[in-house]
Design an enzyme around this catalytic site. Sequence first.
Site, mmCIF file in Angstrom:
data_model
loop_
_atom_site.group_PDB
_atom_site.id
_atom_site.type_symbol
_atom_site.label_atom_id
_atom_site.label_comp_id
_atom_site.label_asym_id
_atom_site.label_seq_id
_atom_site.Cartn_x
_atom_site.Cartn_y
_atom_site.Cartn_z
ATOM 1 C CG HIS A 36 -0.299 0.338 2.516
ATOM 2 N ND1 HIS A 36 -0.106 1.621 2.963
ATOM 3 C CD2 HIS A 36 0.204 -0.469 3.490
ATOM 4 C CE1 HIS A 36 0.473 1.608 4.151
ATOM 5 N NE2 HIS A 36 0.678 0.343 4.494
ATOM 6 C CB CYS A 37 1.165 4.184 -1.862
ATOM 7 S SG CYS A 37 -0.389 4.383 -2.765
ATOM 8 C CG MET A 38 1.223 8.545 0.775
ATOM 9 S SD MET A 38 1.667 8.859 2.485
ATOM 10 C CE MET A 38 0.850 10.411 2.753
ATOM 11 C CB THR A 39 -4.582 7.269 -1.126
ATOM 12 O OG1 THR A 39 -4.005 7.192 -2.444
ATOM 13 C CG2 THR A 39 -4.233 8.606 -0.497
ATOM 14 N NE ARG A 40 -3.713 5.892 -6.372
ATOM 15 C CZ ARG A 40 -3.280 6.327 -7.554
ATOM 16 N NH1 ARG A 40 -2.548 5.530 -8.313
ATOM 17 N NH2 ARG A 40 -3.594 7.529 -7.983
#
Length: 501
Positions: A29-33
């Site tokens: 995952h990244c910041m939002t996804r």
Amino acid sequence: MSDENKHHATAAALLPLVGGAGNVTSVAHCMTRLRLGLRDRSLVQDERLRALPAVLGVVEDDTYQIVLGPGTVARVTPEFEALVETERAGTARAAADHGTGPVTAEGLAAQGAAFRAERRTRNATPFKLFLRRIADIFVPLIPALIGCGIIAGLNGLLVNLHWLPALTPALTAIASGFMALITVFVGHNTAKEFGGTPVLGGAVASIVVYAGVADVEAFGRHLSPGQGGVLGALGAAWLGVHVEKWCRRRVPEAVDVLVTPTLTVLVAGLATLFGLMFLAGEVSAWIGDAADWLLTHGGAGAGFLLGGLFLPLVMLGLHQALIPIHTTLIEGAGFTVLLPVLAMAGAGQVGAAIAIHLRLPHNTSVRATIKSALWPGFLGVGEPLIYGVSLPLGRPFVTACAGGAFGGAFVGLFNQLGTAVGSTAIGPSGWALFPLLDGNHGLGRTVAVYAGGLAVGYAAGFLATYFFGFTKTMLGELDAAPDAPAALRQPAPADPVTEKV
């Protein structure tokens, strides 16, 4: 519904819509996804997935990216990963339970795999599961340890022979770079394994090797860069995970991306500097001293016990506790003296397999398995022989352990006499360990002692199995017909040996 249950429910709703665990190859995952690697894109139910209340959108790139929003994605991802692992484990158990067919070389391998899966399930106690998680932190580091260890060995050989003096500084840098930063990788993997953000674990663990810690005083002493090593990094990242999870439960999602990383690094970092580094340094020093004392004073007796008990430890999953010990010894002394002794268990297994091959001339299934698994056994890959031959037979597993005990006693005796035999990396054993050997009396003597230990292990495992590995009843059942299905379909149920290991 609590936040924790809400995020679990979101993960549970997402998994079947992306094709189930079997269709997921990677999770990140990244910041939002939530970023997923998928085997078959056509299995994704796009319309139903986009209709989920928690899904803000979908982006297709090199991975399938489900937009969940800041804060939410960090909470859903570990729940999703846990569901994937649970579903995969259930599928593997079901496949093992339904294996049927005649006993052939392939059938024996399947039987061994089912037996291993059953043992893994039965041994899923909290303590053993914890050890397995510790192992999962270090196992991904083994390829780098092996590569850097071999380069370090080659460099040492060139230095001793005074060859290529212009190249050896470069080889030193290549071999030492990873070890200088191994704490960062341990921290990264620890956070990933225990459900935190990997980069935050690496950030906290990097404090351990930062040169500026020399200006920090704890317990009346100035710290040293690297003090506490991998144990300090493991503890720091583990603490960071707990701080992060505490923040995820209490910090509003709108400011989570700012507050949670800051508090995680700050709190865990202060605890690392003013407690964990000092304590882990003391433990690391004790481990090194204990290993040296054990083989210096215990010698042959210690080697006998270590070499003889290693295969049962593997069966019980307790060998995983040795991985951070090996890594700590390598970090402190440059090599681990325990691995060459423990590697003798594989030698006993090879000797036992050769004896079984000779004792069962008419059992084509067992002999076929041995022929295919023997060379990997020489190279230190012992699972095919363990789960395909000796363990299902029962008694030969014990005689294989006896071979490992005598090989370990040989190496342990030389340690007691002053010749330390060690390995600069963990992972390989058997012949594959030769390029990684190191010691305190030159490469020639180190190689000779290790090779002697292997020879003793082969011989002892062979003799113990040939003369004591079978009862008359077992020989009659196993060697009476080419396939001998009855004896191997039920792996020695009346023999208490199998249950003991």
